[in-house]
Write a protein that holds these residues in place. Structure first.
Motif, PDB file in Angstrom:
ATOM      1  N   MET A   1       0.837  -1.193   0.000  1.00  0.00           N
ATOM      2  CA  MET A   1       0.000   0.000   0.000  1.00  0.00           C
ATOM      3  C   MET A   1       0.870   1.240   0.000  1.00  0.00           C
ATOM      4  N   ASN A   2       0.439   2.286  -0.721  1.00  0.00           N
ATOM      5  CA  ASN A   2       1.202   3.515  -0.751  1.00  0.00           C
ATOM      6  C   ASN A   2       1.292   4.123   0.631  1.00  0.00           C
ATOM      7  N   THR A   3       2.510   4.450   1.056  1.00  0.00           N
ATOM      8  CA  THR A   3       2.704   5.118   2.325  1.00  0.00           C
ATOM      9  C   THR A   3       2.478   6.605   2.148  1.00  0.00           C
ATOM     10  N   PRO A   4       1.600   7.225   2.989  1.00  0.00           N
ATOM     11  CA  PRO A   4       1.369   8.665   2.814  1.00  0.00           C
ATOM     12  C   PRO A   4       2.654   9.451   3.002  1.00  0.00           C
ATOM     13  N   VAL A   5       2.819  10.478   2.207  1.00  0.00           N
ATOM     14  CA  VAL A   5       3.957  11.361   2.360  1.00  0.00           C
ATOM     15  C   VAL A   5       3.456  12.672   2.921  1.00  0.00           C
ATOM     16  N   PRO A   6       4.298  13.415   3.621  1.00  0.00           N
ATOM     17  CA  PRO A   6       3.837  14.673   4.183  1.00  0.00           C
ATOM     18  C   PRO A   6       3.430  15.643   3.092  1.00  0.00           C
ATOM     19  N   SER A   7       2.423  16.449   3.396  1.00  0.00           N
ATOM     20  CA  SER A   7       1.998  17.454   2.431  1.00  0.00           C
ATOM     21  C   SER A   7       3.042  18.542   2.357  1.00  0.00           C
ATOM     22  N   ALA A   8       2.895  19.407   1.340  1.00  0.00           N
ATOM     23  CA  ALA A   8       3.836  20.503   1.196  1.00  0.00           C
ATOM     24  C   ALA A   8       3.847  21.332   2.464  1.00  0.00           C
ATOM     25  N   ALA A   9       4.911  22.049   2.653  1.00  0.00           N
ATOM     26  CA  ALA A   9       5.277  22.623   3.935  1.00  0.00           C
ATOM     27  C   ALA A   9       4.148  23.342   4.654  1.00  0.00           C
ATOM     28  N   THR A  10       4.143  23.221   5.955  1.00  0.00           N
ATOM     29  CA  THR A  10       3.111  23.845   6.764  1.00  0.00           C
ATOM     30  C   THR A  10       3.654  24.959   7.635  1.00  0.00           C
ATOM     31  N   THR A  11       4.966  25.218   7.630  1.00  0.00           N
ATOM     32  CA  THR A  11       5.543  26.315   8.389  1.00  0.00           C
ATOM     33  C   THR A  11       6.443  27.118   7.471  1.00  0.00           C
TER      34      THR A  11
ATOM     35  N   PRO B   1      -0.699  20.398  -7.221  1.00  0.00           N
ATOM     36  CA  PRO B   1       0.443  19.684  -6.637  1.00  0.00           C
ATOM     37  C   PRO B   1       1.305  20.608  -5.792  1.00  0.00           C
ATOM     38  N   ALA B   2       2.256  20.010  -5.079  1.00  0.00           N
ATOM     39  CA  ALA B   2       3.221  20.806  -4.312  1.00  0.00           C
ATOM     40  C   ALA B   2       4.158  21.558  -5.239  1.00  0.00           C
ATOM     41  N   ALA B   3       4.479  20.953  -6.366  1.00  0.00           N
ATOM     42  CA  ALA B   3       5.355  21.568  -7.360  1.00  0.00           C
ATOM     43  C   ALA B   3       5.159  20.829  -8.669  1.00  0.00           C
ATOM     44  N   ILE B   4       5.659  21.419  -9.729  1.00  0.00           N
ATOM     45  CA  ILE B   4       5.605  20.792 -11.047  1.00  0.00           C
ATOM     46  C   ILE B   4       7.005  20.773 -11.633  1.00  0.00           C
ATOM     47  N   VAL B   5       7.388  19.643 -12.189  1.00  0.00           N
ATOM     48  CA  VAL B   5       8.609  19.554 -12.980  1.00  0.00           C
ATOM     49  C   VAL B   5       8.205  19.255 -14.417  1.00  0.00           C
ATOM     50  N   VAL B   6       8.631  20.111 -15.331  1.00  0.00           N
ATOM     51  CA  VAL B   6       8.444  19.858 -16.760  1.00  0.00           C
ATOM     52  C   VAL B   6       9.757  19.276 -17.262  1.00  0.00           C
ATOM     53  N   ALA B   7       9.764  17.977 -17.481  1.00  0.00           N
ATOM     54  CA  ALA B   7      10.998  17.270 -17.819  1.00  0.00           C
ATOM     55  C   ALA B   7      11.323  17.423 -19.297  1.00  0.00           C
TER      56      ALA B   7
ATOM     57  N   GLY C   1      10.811  13.568   0.968  1.00  0.00           N
ATOM     58  CA  GLY C   1       9.564  13.049   1.501  1.00  0.00           C
ATOM     59  C   GLY C   1       8.341  13.379   0.678  1.00  0.00           C
ATOM     60  N   LEU C   2       8.526  13.601  -0.611  1.00  0.00           N
ATOM     61  CA  LEU C   2       7.418  13.865  -1.512  1.00  0.00           C
ATOM     62  C   LEU C   2       7.176  12.659  -2.409  1.00  0.00           C
ATOM     63  N   ALA C   3       6.035  12.656  -3.052  1.00  0.00           N
ATOM     64  CA  ALA C   3       5.740  11.651  -4.066  1.00  0.00           C
ATOM     65  C   ALA C   3       5.841  12.285  -5.448  1.00  0.00           C
ATOM     66  N   VAL C   4       5.841  11.452  -6.481  1.00  0.00           N
ATOM     67  CA  VAL C   4       5.923  11.897  -7.870  1.00  0.00           C
ATOM     68  C   VAL C   4       4.766  11.289  -8.647  1.00  0.00           C
ATOM     69  N   ALA C   5       4.036  12.129  -9.386  1.00  0.00           N
ATOM     70  CA  ALA C   5       2.957  11.655 -10.246  1.00  0.00           C
ATOM     71  C   ALA C   5       3.304  11.971 -11.693  1.00  0.00           C
TER      72      ALA C   5
ATOM     73  N   LEU D   1      -3.179  15.328  -4.821  1.00  0.00           N
ATOM     74  CA  LEU D   1      -1.860  15.787  -5.246  1.00  0.00           C
ATOM     75  C   LEU D   1      -1.130  16.560  -4.154  1.00  0.00           C
ATOM     76  N   ALA D   2      -1.672  16.588  -2.949  1.00  0.00           N
ATOM     77  CA  ALA D   2      -0.961  17.224  -1.840  1.00  0.00           C
ATOM     78  C   ALA D   2       0.325  16.449  -1.564  1.00  0.00           C
ATOM     79  N   GLY D   3       1.416  17.164  -1.416  1.00  0.00           N
ATOM     80  CA  GLY D   3       2.685  16.504  -1.169  1.00  0.00           C
ATOM     81  C   GLY D   3       3.248  15.764  -2.357  1.00  0.00           C
ATOM     82  N   VAL D   4       2.816  16.148  -3.559  1.00  0.00           N
ATOM     83  CA  VAL D   4       3.200  15.429  -4.778  1.00  0.00           C
ATOM     84  C   VAL D   4       3.819  16.400  -5.777  1.00  0.00           C
ATOM     85  N   ILE D   5       4.911  15.968  -6.405  1.00  0.00           N
ATOM     86  CA  ILE D   5       5.457  16.676  -7.561  1.00  0.00           C
ATOM     87  C   ILE D   5       4.777  16.119  -8.804  1.00  0.00           C
ATOM     88  N   LEU D   6       4.097  16.982  -9.524  1.00  0.00           N
ATOM     89  CA  LEU D   6       3.496  16.581 -10.794  1.00  0.00           C
ATOM     90  C   LEU D   6       4.599  16.629 -11.846  1.00  0.00           C
TER      91      LEU D   6
END
Length: 480
Positions: free
Chosen positions: A1-11, A56-62, A79-83, A100-105
């Motif tokens: 099962m996918n382990t939850p990753v922390p969402s983008a920064a909260t502080t 998403p937390a961020a986007i990378v255009v590869a 500690g982020l995921a990638v979609a 998409l919280a805590g995820v790099i698109l």
């Protein structure tokens, strides 16, 4: 099962750390990193379905496969995921419920390379290639790809989910003809897998969707199709019951050289549509027939006996097939969903007509039923591979179903409730004839993984645990 990753920064300090990490990643790659507020952010986060809101937390255009590897490694370290996402078709389940919280698109749509080895009849395509790119490259060589129904469908996502083409009854799913896959797994390592190298991962990727890694390139077989005729036959919507009944009788015993779809269309008045379509409600049969013209005329005679108002069936190259289904030529906001049907009985046709036919209050743009069978039967596909000495199919070899239903409408500011109700009525009406499984690419809402993979799910999950034990890779339909 996918382990939850922390969402983008909260502080504030955490935000600074995330920004610093993303800035370092931006320096390392040939592509670019975007965060909310950057120029181009809204364009980059847009899915093909404009009604889907991706945050998403961020986007990378590869720009390269190395960019993909750098991104996956950086995400795991922070500690982020990638979609991974190319065109963004079928993005709804990924974006739902803040998925998409805590995820790099990771957008791969700029990686559009296509290479053709005409002698071996093999195509190699990069992660962002679209079917229009492939067809343009192979058609001049007299070759045909098992393409989707529109030019802007992404090759990789379509194929990883199975891939139902206009030649599927004779050739099977597109995934069954993949010969090698280049993939970056959760550890950031680049692998090339095939039937002899990491065979279990190769099996899982072919029909298992995008949950196992970021595919940076696919290699797959191409075909010669000596004869092809295709087109549509069109009647007023008032004849829906008559046409669907005749079509269901016609396909009984039709050769696997013929793939067809029957659909109901309610088209808005649009200047870009020809007059015989614009603003009209219609019942349509679309056909692709790998037969010479004389045999085509013989086979299609029972449908022509219904005196269609328009008949566009004609000999053509396979490149024209991208236009047959009349999919929108650009992204639009929509709501749709699909269902596999075990059979299409007279009662099922009546239920379908009641839901979307001439007397229905449906606002769906299209409600269609595709004929499956032939080489899309998983047992037939596996037996054919054994006979021909080709690699056995992957986790999705085909469907234990006879038909594939899909309903969709254009989402407008004033029709949201009516559109949702129309789709729900259609799916509810045909539910008694539903198969015991679903098709990954036509499932626009979340489903339990068991619905896609059945008895193979535990084997598939074992592959996921082996290559991505902490759930770095996210997809629209997770294996779980």
């Amino acid at each position: 099962m996918n382990t939850p990753v922390p969402s983008a920064a909260t502080t504030d300090s955490a935000t600074l750390s995330l920004r610093e990490a993303l800035a370092l990643l931006d320096d390392r790659i040939a592509g670019r990193v975007l965060i909310s507020g950057d120029p181009g952010w809204d364009e980059a986060r847009s899915a093909w379905n404009l009604a889907v809101d991706q945050n998403p937390a961020a986007i990378v255009v590869a720009a390269t496969a190395d960019d993909v590897a750098h991104t996956v490694r950086a995400a795991a370290e922070f500690g982020l995921a990638v979609a991974p996402q190319a065109t963004g078709h079928n993005a709804g389940p990924l974006a739902a419920n803040d998925g998409l919280a805590g995820v790099i698109l990771l957008r791969t749509h700029e990686m559009r390379g296509v290479e053709i080895d005409a002698e071996s009849r093999i195509a190699r395509v990069e992660a962002g290639a679209q079917w229009g790119d492939v067809v343009a490259a192979v058609a001049p060589l007299g070759l045909t790809a098992l393409a989707g129904t529109a030019h802007d469908v992404g090759v990789v996502g379509y194929t990883l989910g199975g891939g139902v083409s206009w030649l599927a009854r004779s050739h099977g799913l597109a995934a069954n003809h993949v010969v090698a896959i280049e993939v970056v797994t959760a550890d950031g390592g680049a692998r090339r897998v095939d039937a002899e190298h990491e065979a279990e991962l190769f099996w899982a990727l072919r029909g298992g969707g995008g949950d196992l890694g970021v595919v940076t390139a696919l290699e797959f077989g191409l075909f010669e199709v000596p004869a092809l005729s295709a087109g549509m036959l069109l009647w007023p919507i008032e004849r829906t019951a008559e046409v669907f009944t005749a079509w269901s009788e016609w396909i009984d015993g039709i050769p696997t050289s013929v793939t067809s779809t029957a659909r109901v269309l309610r088209l808005p008045p649009m200047p870009e549509l020809p007059p015989f379509l614009s603003g009209r409600s219609l019942v349509v049969v679309e056909v692709a027939m790998q037969e010479d013209p004389a045999r085509v005329d013989e086979l299609i005679a029972p449908l022509r006996a219904l005196a269609p108002e328009v008949d566009t069936v004609h000999p053509q190259s396979s490149a024209e097939l991208l236009q047959l289904h009349m999919d929108p030529p650009q992204p639009v906001p929509g709501l749709g969903d699909g269902m596999l049907l075990a059979e299409l009985t007279p009662a099922a046709i009546r239920a379908f007509v009641d839901a979307v036919g001439p007397d229905a209050s449906s606002v769906l743009l299209s409600a269609e039923i595709r004929h499956l069978g032939g080489m899309m039967d998983p047992g037939v596909a596996r037996a054919a591979a054994s006979v021909h000495g080709t690699p056995q199919p992957g986790v999705t070899a085909g469907f234990d179903a006879g038909f594939l239903l899909f309903g969709v409408g254009i989402a407008l500011p004033d029709n949201g409730e009516a559109l949702a109700a129309s789709l729900a009525r259609l799916l509810s009406a045909v539910e008694p004839w539903a198969a015991g499984s679903d098709y990954l690419n036509f499932a626009e809402h979340a489903r339990p993984a068991e619905r896609f993979f059945g008895d193979d799910l535990e084997r598939l999950r074992a592959v996921k645990r082996a290559v991505d034990p902490i759930g770095v890779i996210r997809s629209n339909h997770p294996i779980g």
